[in-house]
Design a protein around this motif. Structure first.
Motif, mmCIF file in Angstrom:
data_model
loop_
_atom_site.group_PDB
_atom_site.id
_atom_site.type_symbol
_atom_site.label_atom_id
_atom_site.label_comp_id
_atom_site.label_asym_id
_atom_site.label_seq_id
_atom_site.Cartn_x
_atom_site.Cartn_y
_atom_site.Cartn_z
ATOM 1 N N UNK A 169 0.783 -1.133 0.054
ATOM 2 C CA UNK A 169 0.139 0.046 -0.007
ATOM 3 C C UNK A 169 0.883 1.170 -0.057
ATOM 4 N N UNK A 170 2.072 1.016 0.468
ATOM 5 C CA UNK A 170 3.100 2.113 0.305
ATOM 6 C C UNK A 170 4.326 1.616 0.093
ATOM 7 N N UNK A 171 5.039 2.349 -0.832
ATOM 8 C CA UNK A 171 6.577 1.957 -1.184
ATOM 9 C C UNK A 171 7.213 3.263 -1.373
ATOM 10 N N UNK A 172 8.416 3.485 -0.644
ATOM 11 C CA UNK A 172 9.417 4.216 -0.866
ATOM 12 C C UNK A 172 10.669 3.885 -1.321
ATOM 13 N N UNK A 173 11.150 4.395 -2.398
ATOM 14 C CA UNK A 173 12.501 3.797 -2.940
ATOM 15 C C UNK A 173 13.770 4.742 -2.950
ATOM 16 N N UNK A 174 14.589 4.738 -2.296
ATOM 17 C CA UNK A 174 15.779 5.781 -2.061
ATOM 18 C C UNK A 174 15.285 7.040 -1.862
ATOM 19 N N UNK A 175 14.206 7.395 -0.988
ATOM 20 C CA UNK A 175 13.840 8.767 -0.820
ATOM 21 C C UNK A 175 14.656 9.568 -0.069
ATOM 22 N N UNK A 213 17.287 22.904 2.256
ATOM 23 C CA UNK A 213 18.588 23.432 2.155
ATOM 24 C C UNK A 213 19.789 22.669 2.162
ATOM 25 N N UNK A 214 20.607 22.797 3.319
ATOM 26 C CA UNK A 214 21.606 21.702 3.309
ATOM 27 C C UNK A 214 21.228 20.621 4.599
ATOM 28 N N UNK A 215 20.242 20.842 5.078
ATOM 29 C CA UNK A 215 19.741 19.963 5.968
ATOM 30 C C UNK A 215 19.086 18.761 5.373
ATOM 31 N N UNK A 216 19.805 17.396 5.625
ATOM 32 C CA UNK A 216 18.777 16.399 5.013
ATOM 33 C C UNK A 216 17.948 15.576 6.108
ATOM 34 N N UNK A 217 16.675 15.614 5.861
ATOM 35 C CA UNK A 217 15.612 15.404 6.604
ATOM 36 C C UNK A 217 15.321 13.709 6.393
ATOM 37 N N UNK A 218 15.121 13.591 5.442
ATOM 38 C CA UNK A 218 15.188 12.032 5.255
ATOM 39 C C UNK A 218 16.212 11.537 4.028
ATOM 40 N N UNK A 229 11.144 2.361 12.990
ATOM 41 C CA UNK A 229 11.938 3.388 13.880
ATOM 42 C C UNK A 229 12.997 4.237 13.146
ATOM 43 N N UNK A 230 12.651 5.463 13.094
ATOM 44 C CA UNK A 230 13.714 6.240 12.227
ATOM 45 C C UNK A 230 14.499 7.348 13.336
ATOM 46 N N UNK A 231 15.618 7.498 12.794
ATOM 47 C CA UNK A 231 16.786 8.174 13.372
ATOM 48 C C UNK A 231 17.397 9.249 12.193
ATOM 49 N N UNK A 232 17.481 10.621 12.470
ATOM 50 C CA UNK A 232 18.360 10.975 11.561
ATOM 51 C C UNK A 232 17.822 10.962 10.251
ATOM 52 N N UNK A 233 16.696 10.684 9.865
ATOM 53 C CA UNK A 233 16.133 10.233 8.584
ATOM 54 C C UNK A 233 16.590 9.027 7.795
#
Lengths: 232, 123
Positions: free
Chosen positions: A4-10, A15-20, A199-203
């Motif tokens: 139902x959901x698929x994220x590939x290399x998202x 700016x310079x901050x990488x969120x995911x 669980x996610x941590x720093x993206x």
């Protein structure tokens, strides 16, 4: 089982901050998944990309069977972290708004839930407490027959009794072909309704496992595992 | 039904134990029809998949059976309740003996204590 959901290399940057950061994950239909992580870990950004509110910088996302865009928004029901209705609107007008906007919206379901939550349809949003505003928004979101529900902190501002009602509402209203993703800090409250947790941590995704396996193999609750993994 | 869950073991196992206890104590009787998975899940505030898993496992163990179209029932085998009751009794005794040994009591002392306190409702 269809994903139902698929994220590939998202990847999503501000700016310079990488969120995911180069995140790949798939979620099967019929599952309730908890998206858990400390503040600033990228939960809300991830949900917004899946909802189509933010554009990914890199990678692909498929939600409810189609690439994120107009088609996916028809079948994805998104609860934002903050309610967005204008303070001057009446509750009944927000219902009308949703039923004009979404084909899969059930007016009857929404009205019934508001009634059991004792929220007056004639009240203006401005006059409602923070918790009641959140409840109105959640009622609207759960009254859609969507394929994927994205709930960003659905219980942040409500009291424990209303939390129980909200969880019951979620359990009653979702159908087995749909998927639900709940981001929250109130892990012990939602733990028993979850199939899986991410669980996610720093993206980055640090864990994607079933709640049964965590409890069965590690002999501890998701809440205590979270405290361990994210100990400050 | 009153559902309570702790943090130590998977929820589906705790559901199984609680349904077994209801069969052992006669709250659920042979032939009783169970509510639907969805109804039970909402009542216990657990995920429907979790409830489904618990009920399927109980079916596999022969304690429940499902009849197509008409739902799920407590198996019509009267010895199930007796067996479960015995299992639970053994577990209580095992825990009791283990704890009393840790506290340093002998069997003779335990027997005296049980006789003394058996009718004491204030315990």
């Amino acid at each position: 089982m269809e994903n139902i959901l698929e994220c590939r290399n998202l990847t999503k940057k501000y700016g310079s901050k990488v969120a995911v950061d180069n995140l790949s994950v798939s979620v099967g239909s019929g599952k309730i998944t908890g998206l858990l992580g400390p503040n600033g870990s990228g939960k809300t950004t991830l949900i917004k990309v899946i909802a189509g509110i933010l554009n990914a910088d890199e990678g692909e996302v498929f939600a409810g069977g189609s690439k994120v865009g107009i088609e996916s928004k028809k079948v994805v029901s998104y609860l934002p972290e903050r309610p967005y209705f204008a303070p001057g609107m009446k509750v009944s007008e927000t219902i009308k708004f949703f039923s004009d906007f979404y084909n899969d919206f059930s007016r009857d379901a929404a009205e019934e839930m508001l009634k059991s939550l004792d929220i007056n349809p004639d009240a203006r949003i401005r006059t409602l407490s923070k918790g009641n505003r959140e409840k109105v928004q959640l009622v609207l979101v759960m009254s859609r027959k969507a394929k994927l529900y994205l709930l960003d902190e659905p219980m942040g501002g409500v009291d424990p009794a209303a939390r129980d009602y909200i969880l019951k509402t979620i359990l009653k209203n979702y159908n087995e072909e749909a998927g639900i993703i709940i981001s929250t800090h109130l892990i012990s409250d939602v733990e028993k309704v979850l199939d899986d947790v991410i669980f996610i941590k720093n993206g980055h995704m640090v864990l994607h496992e079933s709640v049964d396996d965590i409890r069965g193999n590690k002999g501890k609750s998701v809440d205590s595992l979270f405290r361990e993994v994210f100990a400050c | 039904m009153d559902w309570k869950f702790n943090n130590d073991s998977p929820i589906y196992q705790q559901i199984m134990e609680q349904i077994k206890a209801m069969i052992a104590t006669g709250v659920l009787k042979a032939g009783d029809k169970l509510p639907s998975v969805r109804e039970l899940a909402v009542e216990a505030e657990v995920n429907p998949n979790t409830m489904q898993k618990a009920l399927s496992e109980l079916e596999r163990e022969g304690l429940l059976c499902s009849k197509r179209t008409s739902g799920r029932f407590v198996s019509d085998n009267p010895s199930n309740a007796d067996n479960l009751q015995e299992e639970m009794m053994m577990e209580c005794i095992r825990v009791f003996i283990e704890n009393m040994k840790k506290l340093g009591y002998s069997m003779e002392e335990c027997i005296v204590l049980i006789e003394k306190h058996w009718k004491n409702n204030s315990l």
